[in-house]
Scaffold this motif. Structure first.
Motif, short mmCIF file in Angstrom:
data_model
loop_
_atom_site.label_atom_id
_atom_site.label_comp_id
_atom_site.label_asym_id
_atom_site.label_seq_id
_atom_site.Cartn_x
_atom_site.Cartn_y
_atom_site.Cartn_z
N GLY A 43 1.69 19.19 11.89
CA GLY A 43 2.62 18.24 12.48
C GLY A 43 2.62 16.86 11.85
N LEU A 44 1.87 16.65 10.77
CA LEU A 44 1.85 15.34 10.11
C LEU A 44 3.19 15.10 9.43
CD1 LEU A 44 -0.02 12.92 9.55
CD2 LEU A 44 -0.60 14.03 7.38
N VAL A 45 3.83 13.99 9.78
CA VAL A 45 5.16 13.67 9.27
C VAL A 45 5.12 12.29 8.62
CG1 VAL A 45 7.57 13.28 9.95
CG2 VAL A 45 6.23 15.05 11.09
N ILE A 46 5.79 12.18 7.51
CA ILE A 46 5.86 10.92 6.78
C ILE A 46 6.46 9.82 7.66
CG2 ILE A 46 8.10 11.48 5.76
CD1 ILE A 46 7.16 10.01 3.21
N THR A 47 5.86 8.64 7.60
CA THR A 47 6.37 7.47 8.32
C THR A 47 7.44 6.76 7.50
OG1 THR A 47 4.24 7.17 9.41
CG2 THR A 47 5.69 5.25 9.34
N GLY A 48 7.20 6.69 6.19
CA GLY A 48 8.14 6.01 5.31
C GLY A 48 7.59 5.91 3.90
N ARG A 49 8.26 5.08 3.10
CA ARG A 49 7.86 4.89 1.70
C ARG A 49 7.68 3.41 1.42
NH1 ARG A 49 10.81 9.33 1.99
NH2 ARG A 49 10.19 11.17 0.82
N THR A 50 6.83 3.15 0.43
CA THR A 50 6.59 1.77 0.01
C THR A 50 6.29 1.76 -1.47
OG1 THR A 50 5.41 -0.27 0.57
CG2 THR A 50 4.09 1.76 0.49
N THR A 51 6.11 0.58 -2.02
CA THR A 51 5.57 0.46 -3.37
C THR A 51 4.28 -0.34 -3.29
OG1 THR A 51 6.95 -1.46 -3.84
CG2 THR A 51 7.78 0.67 -4.59
N LEU A 52 3.33 0.08 -4.10
CA LEU A 52 2.06 -0.62 -4.21
C LEU A 52 2.03 -1.30 -5.57
CD1 LEU A 52 -0.19 2.31 -2.91
CD2 LEU A 52 0.56 0.28 -1.62
N THR A 53 1.56 -2.51 -5.62
CA THR A 53 1.53 -3.27 -6.86
C THR A 53 0.16 -3.15 -7.51
OG1 THR A 53 3.12 -4.83 -5.96
CG2 THR A 53 1.89 -5.55 -7.89
N GLY A 54 0.14 -2.78 -8.78
CA GLY A 54 -1.12 -2.64 -9.49
C GLY A 54 -0.93 -2.04 -10.85
N THR A 55 -1.89 -1.21 -11.26
CA THR A 55 -1.85 -0.50 -12.54
C THR A 55 -2.26 0.93 -12.27
OG1 THR A 55 -2.49 -2.52 -13.71
CG2 THR A 55 -2.71 -0.45 -14.91
N LEU A 56 -1.44 1.87 -12.74
CA LEU A 56 -1.67 3.30 -12.52
C LEU A 56 -2.33 3.89 -13.77
CD1 LEU A 56 -1.04 5.41 -10.32
CD2 LEU A 56 1.10 5.88 -11.51
N TYR A 57 -3.41 4.64 -13.56
CA TYR A 57 -4.17 5.22 -14.66
C TYR A 57 -4.13 6.74 -14.62
CZ TYR A 57 -6.13 0.60 -15.40
OH TYR A 57 -6.28 -0.73 -15.65
N ASP A 58 -4.19 7.34 -15.80
CA ASP A 58 -4.22 8.79 -15.97
C ASP A 58 -5.67 9.25 -15.92
OD1 ASP A 58 -4.11 11.40 -16.81
OD2 ASP A 58 -3.08 10.98 -18.70
#
Length: 159
Positions: A43-58
């Motif tokens: 029953g877990l349902v998404i609340t919404g979307r956002t953007t996070l500020t930073g640096t994404l690494y592989d």
């Protein structure tokens, strides 16, 4: 996102909740990801979307986000309770053993709610520790899941 036995690490004696009611996920825990968070709780349902500020690494088959930097990274926001947080801490190698890859951070971000509108929310983010990403390539994409889906054949050949 290591398994607890993947590294020699220290045992964290007492588990502590972070105290917020939402988590922002940006990698494999997103809807459609290989560790889709909805599989962890009925029953877990998404609340919404956002953007996070930073640096994404592989980090191979999963990403690491440092909250230092200016990149805008897409994240999904879900309700969080203590039981789910403890499971997520296990996924991220924070508890019951700390693998040294991630730490828990609370950030306040505007969340575009699925029902419409925007609300400022304090959310838990699993941030990659500097030592864990120091020598890793930066992903120049704001949507890790889309990036992974276009690069996964190459990534699987690196194993």
């Amino acid at each position: 996102m290591s398994t607890p036995n993947a590294h020699s690490s220290s045992v964290v004696a007492d588990w502590q909740p972070c105290g917020v009611n939402h988590v922002a996920v940006y990698g494999t825990l997103r809807a459609g990801g290989i560790n889709d968070i909805a599989r962890l709780r009925d029953g877990l349902v998404i609340t919404g979307r956002t953007t996070l500020t930073g640096t994404l690494y592989d980090m191979g088959w999963y990403p690491g986000l440092s909250l230092q930097g200016s990149q805008q990274v897409l994240a999904e926001v879900y309700p969080l309770d203590k039981a789910l947080e403890q499971v997520l801490d296990g996924y991220e190698g924070i508890w019951p053993q700390d693998t040294g890859e991630y730490t828990k951070r609370i950030v306040t971000v505007p969340v575009a709610l699925t029902g419409g509108g925007t609300q400022m929310m304090a959310v838990l983010v699993y941030e990659a520790l500097p030592a864990a990403v120091a020598q890793l390539p930066v992903i120049e994409a704001g949507d890790w899941l889309a990036w992974y889906n276009t690069h996964k054949a190459h990534l699987q050949n690196r194993k």
